[in-house]
Write a protein that holds these residues in place. Sequence first.
Motif, PDB file in Angstrom:
ATOM      1  N   ARG A  43       3.955   8.302   0.499  1.00 43.34           N
ATOM      2  CA  ARG A  43       4.224   7.015  -0.128  1.00 43.34           C
ATOM      3  C   ARG A  43       5.731   6.760   0.016  1.00 43.34           C
ATOM      4  NH1 ARG A  43      -0.534   7.253   0.260  1.00 43.34           N
ATOM      5  NH2 ARG A  43      -2.102   7.115  -1.413  1.00 43.34           N
ATOM      6  N   THR A  44       6.103   5.943   0.966  1.00 45.91           N
ATOM      7  CA  THR A  44       7.510   5.690   1.270  1.00 45.91           C
ATOM      8  C   THR A  44       7.848   4.239   0.950  1.00 45.91           C
ATOM      9  OG1 THR A  44       7.431   7.333   3.044  1.00 45.91           O
ATOM     10  CG2 THR A  44       9.293   5.805   3.041  1.00 45.91           C
ATOM     11  N   VAL A  45       8.912   4.055   0.166  1.00 46.36           N
ATOM     12  CA  VAL A  45       9.300   2.717  -0.291  1.00 46.36           C
ATOM     13  C   VAL A  45      10.779   2.503  -0.001  1.00 46.36           C
ATOM     14  CG1 VAL A  45       9.320   1.103  -2.218  1.00 46.36           C
ATOM     15  CG2 VAL A  45       7.606   2.913  -2.137  1.00 46.36           C
ATOM     16  N   VAL A  46      11.123   1.347   0.533  1.00 42.06           N
ATOM     17  CA  VAL A  46      12.516   0.960   0.765  1.00 42.06           C
ATOM     18  C   VAL A  46      12.732  -0.420   0.155  1.00 42.06           C
ATOM     19  CG1 VAL A  46      14.288   0.465   2.485  1.00 42.06           C
ATOM     20  CG2 VAL A  46      12.644   2.310   2.887  1.00 42.06           C
ATOM     21  N   GLY A  47      13.627  -0.508  -0.814  1.00 40.83           N
ATOM     22  CA  GLY A  47      13.960  -1.795  -1.425  1.00 40.83           C
ATOM     23  C   GLY A  47      13.127  -2.160  -2.634  1.00 40.83           C
ATOM     24  N   TRP A  48      12.261  -1.247  -3.100  1.00 40.40           N
ATOM     25  CA  TRP A  48      11.435  -1.515  -4.268  1.00 40.40           C
ATOM     26  C   TRP A  48      11.243  -0.227  -5.042  1.00 40.40           C
ATOM     27  CZ3 TRP A  48       5.869  -2.123  -5.874  1.00 40.40           C
ATOM     28  CH2 TRP A  48       5.729  -3.130  -6.840  1.00 40.40           C
ATOM     29  N   ASP A  49      10.642  -0.319  -6.230  1.00 44.84           N
ATOM     30  CA  ASP A  49      10.458   0.846  -7.084  1.00 44.84           C
ATOM     31  C   ASP A  49       9.229   1.638  -6.643  1.00 44.84           C
ATOM     32  OD1 ASP A  49      10.544   2.688  -9.081  1.00 44.84           O
ATOM     33  OD2 ASP A  49       9.809   1.365 -10.651  1.00 44.84           O
ATOM     34  N   GLY A  50       9.433   2.917  -6.324  1.00 43.56           N
ATOM     35  CA  GLY A  50       8.319   3.747  -5.897  1.00 43.56           C
ATOM     36  C   GLY A  50       7.303   3.998  -6.990  1.00 43.56           C
ATOM     37  N   GLY A  51       7.750   4.091  -8.244  1.00 44.06           N
ATOM     38  CA  GLY A  51       6.818   4.274  -9.339  1.00 44.06           C
ATOM     39  C   GLY A  51       5.907   3.080  -9.546  1.00 44.06           C
ATOM     40  N   ARG A  52       6.446   1.893  -9.324  1.00 40.85           N
ATOM     41  CA  ARG A  52       5.618   0.694  -9.474  1.00 40.85           C
ATOM     42  C   ARG A  52       4.610   0.588  -8.331  1.00 40.85           C
ATOM     43  NH1 ARG A  52       6.222  -2.599 -13.525  1.00 40.85           N
ATOM     44  NH2 ARG A  52       5.220  -4.628 -13.466  1.00 40.85           N
ATOM     45  N   LEU A  53       4.959   1.083  -7.139  1.00 36.81           N
ATOM     46  CA  LEU A  53       3.993   1.106  -6.047  1.00 36.81           C
ATOM     47  C   LEU A  53       2.806   2.004  -6.396  1.00 36.81           C
ATOM     48  CD1 LEU A  53       3.066   0.554  -3.135  1.00 36.81           C
ATOM     49  CD2 LEU A  53       4.492   2.491  -2.421  1.00 36.81           C
ATOM     50  N   ALA A  54       3.084   3.166  -6.992  1.00 38.91           N
ATOM     51  CA  ALA A  54       1.996   4.051  -7.407  1.00 38.91           C
ATOM     52  C   ALA A  54       1.092   3.376  -8.426  1.00 38.91           C
ATOM     53  CB  ALA A  54       2.579   5.347  -7.968  1.00 38.91           C
ATOM     54  N   MET A  55       1.678   2.587  -9.320  1.00 41.50           N
ATOM     55  CA  MET A  55       0.879   1.872 -10.310  1.00 41.50           C
ATOM     56  C   MET A  55      -0.026   0.827  -9.649  1.00 41.50           C
ATOM     57  SD  MET A  55       2.092  -0.664 -13.353  1.00 41.50           S
ATOM     58  CE  MET A  55       2.070  -2.038 -12.206  1.00 41.50           C
ATOM     59  N   ILE A  56       0.513   0.091  -8.669  1.00 39.80           N
ATOM     60  CA  ILE A  56      -0.282  -0.927  -7.971  1.00 39.80           C
ATOM     61  C   ILE A  56      -1.454  -0.269  -7.248  1.00 39.80           C
ATOM     62  CG2 ILE A  56      -0.239  -2.709  -6.186  1.00 39.80           C
ATOM     63  CD1 ILE A  56       1.408  -3.631  -8.434  1.00 39.80           C
ATOM     64  N   LEU A  57      -1.203   0.853  -6.579  1.00 35.82           N
ATOM     65  CA  LEU A  57      -2.275   1.556  -5.874  1.00 35.82           C
ATOM     66  C   LEU A  57      -3.351   2.042  -6.845  1.00 35.82           C
ATOM     67  CD1 LEU A  57      -0.159   3.666  -3.339  1.00 35.82           C
ATOM     68  CD2 LEU A  57      -1.474   1.592  -2.867  1.00 35.82           C
ATOM     69  N   ALA A  58      -2.934   2.506  -8.021  1.00 35.17           N
ATOM     70  CA  ALA A  58      -3.909   2.967  -9.008  1.00 35.17           C
ATOM     71  C   ALA A  58      -4.750   1.822  -9.539  1.00 35.17           C
ATOM     72  CB  ALA A  58      -3.178   3.683 -10.154  1.00 35.17           C
ATOM     73  N   VAL A  59      -4.132   0.663  -9.775  1.00 34.10           N
ATOM     74  CA  VAL A  59      -4.879  -0.496 -10.269  1.00 34.10           C
ATOM     75  C   VAL A  59      -5.862  -0.986  -9.200  1.00 34.10           C
ATOM     76  CG1 VAL A  59      -4.660  -2.896 -11.033  1.00 34.10           C
ATOM     77  CG2 VAL A  59      -3.079  -1.168 -11.881  1.00 34.10           C
ATOM     78  N   LEU A  60      -5.443  -1.016  -7.940  1.00 32.36           N
ATOM     79  CA  LEU A  60      -6.354  -1.446  -6.876  1.00 32.36           C
ATOM     80  C   LEU A  60      -7.572  -0.525  -6.770  1.00 32.36           C
ATOM     81  CD1 LEU A  60      -3.823  -2.419  -4.041  1.00 32.36           C
ATOM     82  CD2 LEU A  60      -5.358  -3.956  -5.262  1.00 32.36           C
ATOM     83  N   GLU A  61      -7.344   0.772  -6.945  1.00 32.58           N
ATOM     84  CA  GLU A  61      -8.467   1.698  -6.837  1.00 32.58           C
ATOM     85  C   GLU A  61      -9.350   1.670  -8.079  1.00 32.58           C
ATOM     86  OE1 GLU A  61      -9.322   6.429  -5.842  1.00 32.58           O
ATOM     87  OE2 GLU A  61      -7.279   5.613  -5.809  1.00 32.58           O
ATOM     88  N   SER A  62      -8.737   1.579  -9.260  1.00 35.71           N
ATOM     89  CA  SER A  62      -9.514   1.655 -10.494  1.00 35.71           C
ATOM     90  C   SER A  62     -10.216   0.347 -10.818  1.00 35.71           C
ATOM     91  CB  SER A  62      -8.596   2.056 -11.648  1.00 35.71           C
ATOM     92  OG  SER A  62      -9.281   2.052 -12.879  1.00 35.71           O
ATOM     93  N   ARG A  63      -9.551  -0.793 -10.619  1.00 41.26           N
ATOM     94  CA  ARG A  63     -10.107  -2.083 -11.030  1.00 41.26           C
ATOM     95  C   ARG A  63     -10.832  -2.803  -9.902  1.00 41.26           C
ATOM     96  NH1 ARG A  63     -10.045  -0.964 -16.281  1.00 41.26           N
ATOM     97  NH2 ARG A  63      -7.945  -0.397 -16.990  1.00 41.26           N
ATOM     98  N   CYS A  64     -10.415  -2.574  -8.671  1.00 38.75           N
ATOM     99  CA  CYS A  64     -11.007  -3.313  -7.554  1.00 38.75           C
ATOM    100  C   CYS A  64     -11.844  -2.420  -6.635  1.00 38.75           C
ATOM    101  CB  CYS A  64      -9.913  -4.007  -6.735  1.00 38.75           C
ATOM    102  SG  CYS A  64      -8.855  -5.108  -7.701  1.00 38.75           S
ATOM    103  N   GLY A  65     -11.827  -1.135  -6.841  1.00 41.86           N
ATOM    104  CA  GLY A  65     -12.615  -0.238  -6.003  1.00 41.86           C
ATOM    105  C   GLY A  65     -12.098  -0.068  -4.601  1.00 41.86           C
ATOM    106  N   ILE A  66     -10.803  -0.344  -4.390  1.00 42.92           N
ATOM    107  CA  ILE A  66     -10.203  -0.207  -3.057  1.00 42.92           C
ATOM    108  C   ILE A  66      -9.334   1.049  -3.073  1.00 42.92           C
ATOM    109  CG2 ILE A  66      -8.702  -1.258  -1.333  1.00 42.92           C
ATOM    110  CD1 ILE A  66      -9.520  -3.962  -2.393  1.00 42.92           C
ATOM    111  N   ALA A  67      -9.744   2.068  -2.377  1.00 40.20           N
ATOM    112  CA  ALA A  67      -9.055   3.355  -2.413  1.00 40.20           C
ATOM    113  C   ALA A  67      -8.096   3.479  -1.239  1.00 40.20           C
ATOM    114  CB  ALA A  67     -10.077   4.494  -2.390  1.00 40.20           C
TER     115      ALA A  67
END
Length: 455
Positions: free
Chosen positions: A323-347
Motif C-alpha cells: 500500500r504505497t501513497v504519495v501526497g495523501w494520508d496512508g492511514g486514510r487509504l487503509a480506511m477507504i479500502l476497509a469500507v469498500l470491502e466491508s460495506r460494498c463487498g469489493i475486496a
Amino acid sequence: MAKPTTSFTCNACGAVHKKWSGRCDACGEWNTITEEQPLSQGPSGKTLGKARGRALPLLDLATEEAPPPRTRSGMDELDRVLGGGLVPASAILVGGDPGIGKSTLLLQAAASFARAGLKAVYISGEEASAQVRMRAQRLGLADAPVRLGTETNLRDILTTLEAEKPDVAIIDSIQTMWADTVDSAPGSVSQVRAAAHELTSFAKRKGIAVVLVGHVTKEGQIAGPRVVEHMVDTVLYFEGERGHQFRILRAVKNRFGPADEIGVFEMTGGGLSEVTNPSALFLSEREQPTPGSVVFAGIEGTRPVLCEFQALVAPSPHSQPRRTVVGWDGGRLAMILAVLESRCGIAFTGLDVYLNVAGGMKISEPAADLAVAAALLSAREDAALPADCVVFGEISLSGSLRPVGQTENRLKEAGKLGFTKAIAPARSKTGEDGEVSIQQMADLTAFVGEIFGAG
C-alpha cells in the motif's frame, strides 16, 4: 525563627517597612502604611517573593482600533499566504527541505518589498556575501535596494538592525545564529530558543518585521524546540517535490490572516514565478481519461484547487500486498479500502495498491475520500471516468457519504476549467444552478452501483 511573610508598604511613596506605624518615615504621610501579602510562597530566589510589580491597565474587548496596516510586496501568491501583505512588527518563520528554494524565495521577497518602498535587510548566516550576490544577479535582482550582511553573532546582528532601522529583516537561518550568553553550540535547542526569543522580542519593540528561515527534520517539521513556532506570529512551510517544478508555500499558523492558505510557485531558470491559476497547472499534463485517474475539487485555505488522483491496482506477487501513497494520508487509504470491502463487498486482497497526487500536491482534507475511492475502483475495474467530471465527498465508516464545505466554490472552479459534471454527496449545498451538473449520491454502495455497475 521563621521570617515574616508579610510586608508593610506606604501607598504614597512605596517605601517598605518591617512593621506598621502611623506615620511613614520616608515621606511623612500619616495612615498610608498598609499590610501586604507576598505574591508567592517559597524560598527566596526561586519564587517572586515579596517584591511587587506595577498594575497593568486593563481594557474592554470592544475596540475601535483599525486593523494593522499591511504592505503588499507585489508577489500576489506571497501576499495571499501572509493574509494580505506584510504586517509591521511581525515575526515570520519559513521552513522547508534543503534546496527547495527558501533562500531564493526570500531574496525575491526582499527585493519586492524594497521596490515597494520598504527598507529591507538580508542577513545570511549560511552563505558568503559573494554567493548571495551571484544568486541576485542570476535572478535579475542586482539593482534592488536590499542591504546585505553575513553574520551569525546575534549581538552584532541586533546592533546592526538597531542602527539601520529597516522595515523588514530576513535572517537566514535561525539555526546558524548564536548568542554569547548561551553555553552551547549554534543549532542546539538552547541557542535556537534564545535566538528566536531575542529576534521576536526585538521585532515587537522596534516595529521591524522579521522573517526567520528554519531548517526542517527528516519528518518535515521545523528543527529545534516547538516553542519557536509558538513565539512567532506566522509559520510558513515551503513544500515541493524535487522532481516537479511546482513549489507550494503553505501557512500553518497566521495571527493576521487565515491559516492553511497556500501560494503556488513554479521553479524556473530565472527563479520562482507565481502561478495565478494552480488548478490549470496541476491538470495541464492530464491526457485522455484513463482508468485510475480522477479529478478532485479541493479547497486549500480560501481558494479552490483542482488536482488529479492517480491509482494503480495490480496483482501482488508477495504474501502481503503493498500500500504505497504519495501526497495523501496512508492511514486514510487503509480506511477507504476497509469500507469498500466491508460495506460494498469489493475486496482488494492480494492486490497491490498505489495512490499518487499528480503535480506534487499534498492533500489532507477528508473531502478527497470519494475521489480516492473512485480512483481505486476505476483502476480495479479498468473503467475510466468521464474527462469532464470532478469528484468530492467524505466517506464515513458506515459507508454513507457526508457533504463537505464550500461546495459552491468547488463547482465554480470546476466550471472555469471546462468541467461539466460533478459527483458529490447528497444534501450538498450547491447554490444556484450553474454550468456544472451535479450527480448526488447517498452512500458508497449507490456510488459503486451507478458509476461502475457493481456492488
